[in-house]
Scaffold this active site. Structure first.
Site, PDB file in Angstrom:
ATOM      1  CB  SER A 124       7.874   3.212 -10.070  1.00  0.00           C
ATOM      2  OG  SER A 124       7.401   1.952 -10.540  1.00  0.00           O
ATOM      3  CE1 TYR A 149       6.645   1.932  -4.843  1.00  0.00           C
ATOM      4  CE2 TYR A 149       5.621   0.795  -6.530  1.00  0.00           C
ATOM      5  CZ  TYR A 149       6.809   1.505  -6.247  1.00  0.00           C
ATOM      6  OH  TYR A 149       8.036   1.756  -6.954  1.00  0.00           O
ATOM      7  CE  LYS A 153       8.123   5.423  -5.774  1.00  0.00           C
ATOM      8  NZ  LYS A 153       9.331   5.762  -5.236  1.00  0.00           N
TER       9      LYS A 153
END
Ligand code: UD1
Length: 337
Positions: A124, A149, A153
């Site tokens: 992302s 979050y 990643k």
């Protein structure tokens, strides 16, 4: 060629499954249905005219996953499975580290143990955090995410780099998505968030269909042209095609490569609302609220590397996104059955 999709019943996974099936690939979906429904798999078959194999299981369950690898012997994997709600990750970081990291470790082990060495990973643009320059290119610092979050990643990207260093037979494409939105033009597949949507476009469609009273615009005093935040919204159909291009790239023995997937054009929240009103012929009630913590004023990509090396570029516009998102929501007001 047979491609295994973890999280293949999810929003981006399901659109990619159709693109793969209609491009001549066989598809195996592994999904625990935590954030999706079994009916998605039926709709993938209905739209593509071909049935993917489907296993309802947790990717973190190594023994179950290993059995699927042994049965199916896929040629490559696209790893979509994971949690992605920023706010939830701040409230429950351990859930995010546990689920996103253990899932990825279990998958890589099963791949290595079954000699499957081609992987596309859903990363992302969140890994860039506060952008060091605009447009963002793949060489920008990608270790600055501002929430748990995003940090999962970053850690998974790093784990895959280490894996490729240790095992030269591995080829990995990291895809850093900008803002995925829109729905399948058939209106049979789309985004079906649980509870209150965090993201702008699904929130807009829920206001338009009457599920929510009004849109609250998170601040209009940013240093942008109209004061609202600017993002690079990419149609989920373009994104799905990007995954097929990444699968082709893996055939060239590419080792580990990274691509931003976006359009290269930024749109402000006000512009998205205007495009949405045009597409839906409705007035959207809205108010201006305070800034949302962690929002950066402007984020969009320089998409040229993906165009040069994957032969891929986004073709659909913000108007297409709004039209398709709206048709999906209007025809499926309560989401999937
Ligand atoms: C968010 C996540 C990002 C994730 C991406 C997935 C944050 C800080 N970032 O990106 O990590 O990868 O979703 O798609 O959460 N907005 C409103 N009102 C609303 C909803 C949104 O004004 O009700 C505004 C937001 O403040 C932002 C813009 O719309 O300025 C886009 O928001 P959103 O769709 O949540 O995307 P990002 O924040 O860019």
């Amino acid at each position: 060629m047979k491609i295994l999709l973890t999280g293949g019943a999810g929003y981006i996974g399901s659109h990619t499954a159709i693109e793969l099936l209609t491009s001549g690939y066989e598809v195996v979906i592994v999904d625990n249905l935590r954030n999706s429904k079994a009916s998605v798999v039926d709709r993938i078959s209905e739209i593509s005219g071909q049935a993917p194999s489907f296993y309802e299981l947790d990717v973190a369950d190594y023994a179950a996953l290993d059995t699927v690898f042994k049965q199916q012997q896929p040629d490559a994997v696209i790893h979509f499975a994971g949690l992605k709600a920023v706010g939830e990750s701040v409230a429950d970081p351990l859930l995010y580290y546990q689920l996103n990291l253990l899932t990825s470790i279990s998958l890589c082990r099963a791949m290595a143990d079954n000699n499957v060495t081609s992987l596309v990973f859903s990363s992302s643009a969140t890994v860039y955090g506060e952008p060091e320059r605009i447009p963002l290119d793949e060489n920008c610092n990608a270790t600055k995410a501002t929430n748990p979050y995003g940090r999962t990643k970053i850690i998974i990207e790093q784990m895959l780099r280490d894996l490729c260093d240790a095992k030269p037979e591995f080829n990995v494409v990291l895809l850093r998505y900008f803002n995925p939105a829109g729905a399948h033009p058939s209106a049979r597949l789309g985004e079906d968030p649980k509870g209150v949507p965090n993201n702008l476009v699904p929130f807009l469609t829920q206001v338009a269909v009457g599920l929510r009273d009004e849109l609250v615009i998170n601040g209009d005093d940013y240093p942008t042209e109209d004061g609202t935040c600017v993002r690079d919204y990419i149609h989920v159909q373009d994104l799905a095609r990007g995954h097929v291009a990444a699968i082709r790239k893996l055939q060239s023995n590419c080792r580990l490569v990274t691509y931003n997937l976006g359009t290269g054009t930024g749109h402000s929240v006000n512009e998205v609302v205007a495009a949405f009103e045009l597409a839906t012929h409705q007035h959207l009630p809205r108010t201006i609220g305070p800034r949302r913590e962690g929002d950066v004023p402007t984020s969009y990509t320089d998409p040229s590397l993906a165009e040069r090396e994957l032969g891929w570029k986004a073709e659909l516009t913000i108007e297409d996104i709004c039209r398709d998102a709206w048709r999906w929501q209007a025809e499926n007001p309560a989401g999937y059955p």
